[in-house]
Design a protein around this motif. Structure first.
Motif, short mmCIF file in Angstrom:
data_model
loop_
_atom_site.label_atom_id
_atom_site.label_comp_id
_atom_site.label_asym_id
_atom_site.label_seq_id
_atom_site.Cartn_x
_atom_site.Cartn_y
_atom_site.Cartn_z
N CYS A 16 -6.42 25.89 -44.30
CA CYS A 16 -6.25 24.46 -44.55
C CYS A 16 -5.39 24.20 -45.78
N SER A 17 -4.75 23.04 -45.78
CA SER A 17 -3.97 22.53 -46.91
C SER A 17 -4.47 21.13 -47.20
N ALA A 18 -4.69 20.82 -48.48
CA ALA A 18 -5.26 19.52 -48.83
C ALA A 18 -4.64 18.98 -50.11
N ALA A 19 -4.69 17.66 -50.26
CA ALA A 19 -4.18 16.99 -51.45
C ALA A 19 -5.06 15.80 -51.78
N PRO A 20 -5.33 15.55 -53.05
CA PRO A 20 -6.11 14.36 -53.43
C PRO A 20 -5.29 13.10 -53.24
N LEU A 21 -5.97 11.99 -53.05
CA LEU A 21 -5.34 10.68 -52.92
C LEU A 21 -5.88 9.77 -54.01
N HIS A 22 -4.96 9.03 -54.68
CA HIS A 22 -5.34 8.24 -55.84
C HIS A 22 -5.05 6.76 -55.64
N ASP A 23 -5.78 5.96 -56.37
CA ASP A 23 -5.46 4.54 -56.46
C ASP A 23 -4.14 4.41 -57.23
#
Length: 445
Positions: A170-177
């Motif tokens: 898997c590959s993942a990235a955080p998401l920000h306001d």
């Protein structure tokens, strides 16, 4: 050199990586010691997983949300507004079988979509909506580590702490306001080994950038209803740009005129409150790294990203103090070091154009490598990551005219990665293909 967040470098044999790490995983679960060719980010996560009491043989996530509770939480979540865009980028146009998962900041998966066959297999390990996949719940996995470290990351096969997950990658990235920098959740692609390739992390990073730009545009009232008014299954596909890319996030940067330009420049140019400042290399590095870290960096974290060998907190503090005196009040804060307001960069601009399918604009904006003379590890990671994204996205989607212009761009004409990407997309029988193949051979590629 690959960044620490990639599962393997471009030239590696994934099967050899898998075997070597499997041996190291077995040694760790027996002895508690990390040894062998294990990435530091993975070894540190294994240690945290053991400290949290995760059992590598029995770990399964808890289902924390179901039925109406899941639907209500999902509909009210800010990330509901960007799901049409993410579906278009990562499900509708997927080159092969993969699962798109989007979770909240606590690690609970709110959307799990994509290939039906893969999703059926994933149910066996409880990779389903409502399940909590934070690192402290199930051990090392890409969405869990991305949330724990607030950074994009890959986890490949035997790098997973729980043995029942080691058939997956898997590959993942955080998401920000986009306004506050607060962590909203995580974006993940899960599937077979190809989803731990350098190309997969580049795709996830570009999609995360596009999603945050879309949120910013919606907050500015550019289009569409508020997220809590959207119901699952009732949102339309976003409009598309050239070659099928989503156009809604294209060229929509952060509000305001503050801007940091680092592409093709030894020292950045900062536009701040209507004035232009040319910065030293060190000040350029600090601002770029803080712009990339909305939640801020401790002195140790910033020092590790600035220096090959970690700098002392005193050295970092002195460098930031000099920069603060140059910029004046209102931009830099401490404890942790962070920007007081969003700062747009030309790196973000290129990524938005790539995600939106505006490939000619992406090439026009991509004036050169990120701070090409910088040797700071954190800057090198940004530089190599953007180049990987450009090679993957342009090579797979851009038209021949854009690709040929890219191959002749003064900054890129002798870059083997660019030539390789362009050659993959061109007709092998064309004269230009032969000429570029000759240039690549001359460069040693």
């Amino acid at each position: 050199m690959p960044g620490p967040w990639n599962a393997w470098p471009w030239e590696a044999d994934p099967e050899a990586v898998r075997r070597d790490v499997a041996v190291a995983h077995a040694r760790f679960t027996d002895s508690g010691r990390v040894s062998g060719p294990v990435r530091p980010v993975v070894g540190a996560s294994w240690r945290r997983s053991a400290q949290h009491g995760v059992d590598p043989d029995t770990a399964l996530p808890r289902i924390e949300l179901t039925g109406p509770d899941l639907r209500d939480h999902r509909d009210a979540h800010p990330l509901a507004a960007v799901m049409p865009l993410l579906r278009h980028l990562l499900v509708d146009t997927a080159p092969g079988p993969q699962i798109l998962a989007v979770g909240d900041a606590s690690g609970r998966l709110l959307w799990v979509e994509g290939d039906h066959r893969l999703r059926g297999r994933a149910e066996d390990m409880c990779f389903v909506e409502g399940a909590n996949w934070h690192e402290h719940a199930v051990g090392t996995n890409a969405p869990g580590v991305a949330l724990a470290l607030d950074h994009e990351v890959q986890v490949f096969a035997s790098e997973h702490f729980a043995r029942g997950v080691q058939h997956w990658s898997c590959s993942a990235a955080p998401l920000h306001d986009p306004g506050t920098g607060a962590l909203l959740g995580v974006l993940d692609l899960t599937g077979d080994s190809h989803l731990a390739s350098p190309q997969a992390l580049a795709l996830v990073r570009a999609a995360a950038t596009a999603a945050e730009a879309e949120l910013r545009a919606l907050r500015a009232g550019a289009r569409g209803p508020e997220p809590r008014r959207r119901r699952a299954g009732r949102t339309a596909r976003p409009p598309t740009g050239p070659r099928g890319g989503a156009a809604s996030a294209e060229a929509r940067g952060p509000a305001g005129d503050d801007r940091l330009r680092v592409l093709g420049r030894d020292g950045a140019r900062l536009t701040l409150d209507g004035r232009d400042l040319d910065l030293s290399t060190r000040h350029s590095e600090i601002l770029l790294l803080l712009a990339r870290s909305p939640r801020g960096l401790t002195g140790d974290e910033l020092g590790a990203r600035l220096h090959e060998r970690d700098a002392s907190p005193v050295t970092v503090r002195a460098e930031v103090s000099r920069l603060r005196r140059l910029l004046g009040p209102g931009l830099l804060a401490s404890r942790p070091y962070r920007l007081c307001r969003p700062l747009a960069t030309d790196v973000d601009e290129v990524r938005r154009h790539l995600a939106a399918g505006a490939y000619r604009r992406a090439l026009d904006a991509y004036a050169g490598p990120v701070l090409p003379r910088s040797e700071a590890p954190g800057v090198a990671e940004v530089r190599d990551g953007l180049q990987a994204e450009a090679c993957e996205v342009l090579g797979a989607n851009a038209g021949p005219d854009v690709l040929l212009d890219w191959a002749e761009h003064p900054e890129w004409r002798d870059d083997p990665r660019v030539l390789t990407a362009v050659l993959r997309a061109l007709d092998p029988a064309s004269p230009r293909h032969a000429a570029l193949r000759g240039r690549l051979r001359w460069l040693g590629g």
